[in-house]
Design an enzyme around this catalytic site. Structure first.
Site, PDB file in Angstrom:
ATOM      1  N   SER A  13       4.253 -11.099   2.374  1.00  0.00           N
ATOM      2  CA  SER A  13       3.319  -9.979   2.404  1.00  0.00           C
ATOM      3  C   SER A  13       3.800  -8.830   1.531  1.00  0.00           C
ATOM      4  O   SER A  13       4.949  -8.395   1.629  1.00  0.00           O
ATOM      5  CB  SER A  13       3.157  -9.460   3.837  1.00  0.00           C
ATOM      6  OG  SER A  13       2.159 -10.162   4.511  1.00  0.00           O
TER       7      SER A  13
ATOM      8  N   HIS B 121       0.565  -3.588   7.163  1.00  0.00           N
ATOM      9  CA  HIS B 121       1.034  -4.280   8.365  1.00  0.00           C
ATOM     10  C   HIS B 121       2.527  -4.600   8.315  1.00  0.00           C
ATOM     11  O   HIS B 121       3.145  -4.867   9.341  1.00  0.00           O
ATOM     12  CB  HIS B 121       0.210  -5.548   8.633  1.00  0.00           C
ATOM     13  CG  HIS B 121       0.523  -6.700   7.728  1.00  0.00           C
ATOM     14  ND1 HIS B 121      -0.248  -7.023   6.627  1.00  0.00           N
ATOM     15  CD2 HIS B 121       1.514  -7.625   7.756  1.00  0.00           C
ATOM     16  CE1 HIS B 121       0.251  -8.095   6.039  1.00  0.00           C
ATOM     17  NE2 HIS B 121       1.330  -8.480   6.704  1.00  0.00           N
TER      18      HIS B 121
ATOM     19  N   ASP C  25      -5.232  -2.398   4.141  1.00  0.00           N
ATOM     20  CA  ASP C  25      -3.924  -2.979   4.444  1.00  0.00           C
ATOM     21  C   ASP C  25      -2.915  -2.713   3.326  1.00  0.00           C
ATOM     22  O   ASP C  25      -2.165  -3.591   2.921  1.00  0.00           O
ATOM     23  CB  ASP C  25      -4.034  -4.483   4.709  1.00  0.00           C
ATOM     24  CG  ASP C  25      -2.775  -5.032   5.389  1.00  0.00           C
ATOM     25  OD1 ASP C  25      -1.979  -4.221   5.913  1.00  0.00           O
ATOM     26  OD2 ASP C  25      -2.589  -6.264   5.393  1.00  0.00           O
TER      27      ASP C  25
END
Length: 390
Positions: free
Chosen positions: A235, A127, A157
């Site tokens: 992230s 993402h 992901d």
């Protein structure tokens, strides 16, 4: 001559004596009050005059750092060169299912990544780079390097990038294991929250075996929950154990405000290791499955069905060859998968977790209900991504 009589001293009036004593006490009290008032007014000036330091203070000897501090400092020095700041020039911003931790400014979203090997492969979250038209990474040395996508695995992901011609020597991150983690052990996160590069936060492993929704209604199982502060920009950064080994890839938080609320999630390193290896080797990652299309869980719950309702099977899939049957044209439910290898199955996530644990090429025993009767069906697990592409 008559004898002389000594003069007599008049006796003081008691009331007069009390009045004199009271007057004297009042005078003393007034003097003391005046002295105290003078001291109170003069105190700041006297303190400034007598106690002000007009030169540099003498440094107080600190002594040795605590062993825990020394360990954390050494961990950061050793691991931080393996963490990069990932930039993605975005055409569009993806819509995350959780509060996924990528920061965005001026059309450029950013996150973190870890150097996987000396060849320049970097692991980050899908993402972070999804929908990007250009990619780059800033190394801990400050060098900015362009990057390209090697492969992505939206179901997990995860994404692998290739740094292009870095001048700085690369230091791959040390890999640990997520299979033997224990709740309560120390956890450390390094990343770039809100663009603040090389930020270290600390906490513990708060829980294990969480599930994290990703793309295409897939869930990653075995996810690590931590209270180490994770914010937008973390992230793709590493979650580390006290030995400085990678145990997870920070991915998402649950938060009402969008900032850290002490509930962060990291994809377990065992899954990262397997997926990254496949992406580097082939650019894709196998998806274990049996070739069934399941009904929506909410619809199954509305019908009062506990299990995976088979809507249809993919042509020439293991499920079709094993005799599993989808719903009839009239919508009548036929097969419902309620167990796998002796474990109860309540949802597609339960079934997917079992299939992933068993592995592609191996067989799984499914407990299937049809017409109120349960039978056991043996099905071989395959890479359903190939079935979907064919």
């Amino acid at each position: 001559m008559p004898p002389s009589v000594p003069p007599t001293t008049p006796t003081p009036d008691p009331q007069l004596r009390r009045a004199q004593r009271t007057d004297r006490l009042l005078r003393i009290a007034v003097v003391w009050l005046l002295l105290l008032a003078t001291a109170w007014v003069a105190q700041p000036y006297l303190a400034s005059l007598w106690f002000s330091v007009t030169g540099p203070r003498t440094v107080t000897a600190r002594g040795e750092l605590a062993p825990a501090e020394l360990s954390t400092i050494e961990l950061f020095k050793r691991v931080s060169p393996s963490v990069v700041h990932v930039y993605a020039q975005s055409r569009r911003r993806p819509t995350p299912s959780f509060e996924q931790q990528d920061a965005q400014q001026g059309g450029v979203q950013s996150g973190s990544g870890v150097i996987w090997d000396a060849a320049g492969h970097v692991i980050t979250n899908n993402h972070v780079i999804q929908g990007a038209s250009a990619l780059g990474a800033r190394l801990s040395s400050g060098e900015f390097v362009t990057a390209r996508v090697v492969g992505t695995a939206p179901n997990y992901d995860l994404a692998v990038l290739q740094l292009e011609r870095p001048r700085t020597a690369l230091r791959p991150i040390a890999i640990g294991s997520s299979s033997d983690l224990q709740v309560g052990q120390a956890a450390f996160a390094i990343g770039n929250p809100y663009g603040l590069e090389q930020t270290l936060t600390t906490g513990i492993v708060s829980a294990l075996q969480r599930r994290l929704p990703t793309a295409a209604a897939h869930e990653v199982s075995g996810v690590i929950q931590t209270d180490a502060a994770i914010n937008p920009g973390n992230s793709g950064g590493p979650l580390l154990d006290s030995a400085g080994r990678l145990i997870g890839l920070n991915t998402a938080i649950i938060s009402g405000s969008g900032a850290s609320a002490g509930i962060g999630f990291a994809i377990p390193v065992d899954a990262v290791n397997r997926v990254a290896t496949a992406l580097i080797r082939t650019g894709t990652v196998p998806v274990p499955g049996i070739g069934v299309i399941a009904a929506d869980e909410n619809e199954a719950a509305r019908l009062g069905i506990d299990g995976v309702v088979v809507v249809r099977t993919l042509p020439d899939s293991p499920a079709a060859r094993a005799g599993l049957v989808g719903a009839s044209e009239s919508g009548m439910v036929e097969d419902v998968i309620i167990g796998a290898n002796g474990q109860e199955v309540h949802s597609m996530s339960d079934l997917a977790a079992t299939l992933e644990n068993v592995g592609i090429g191996n067989e799984v025993k499914l407990q299937v209900m049809r017409d109120g009767r349960v039978r056991t069906v043996t099905v071989k697990i395959t890479d359903i991504s190939r079935l979907q592409r064919s």
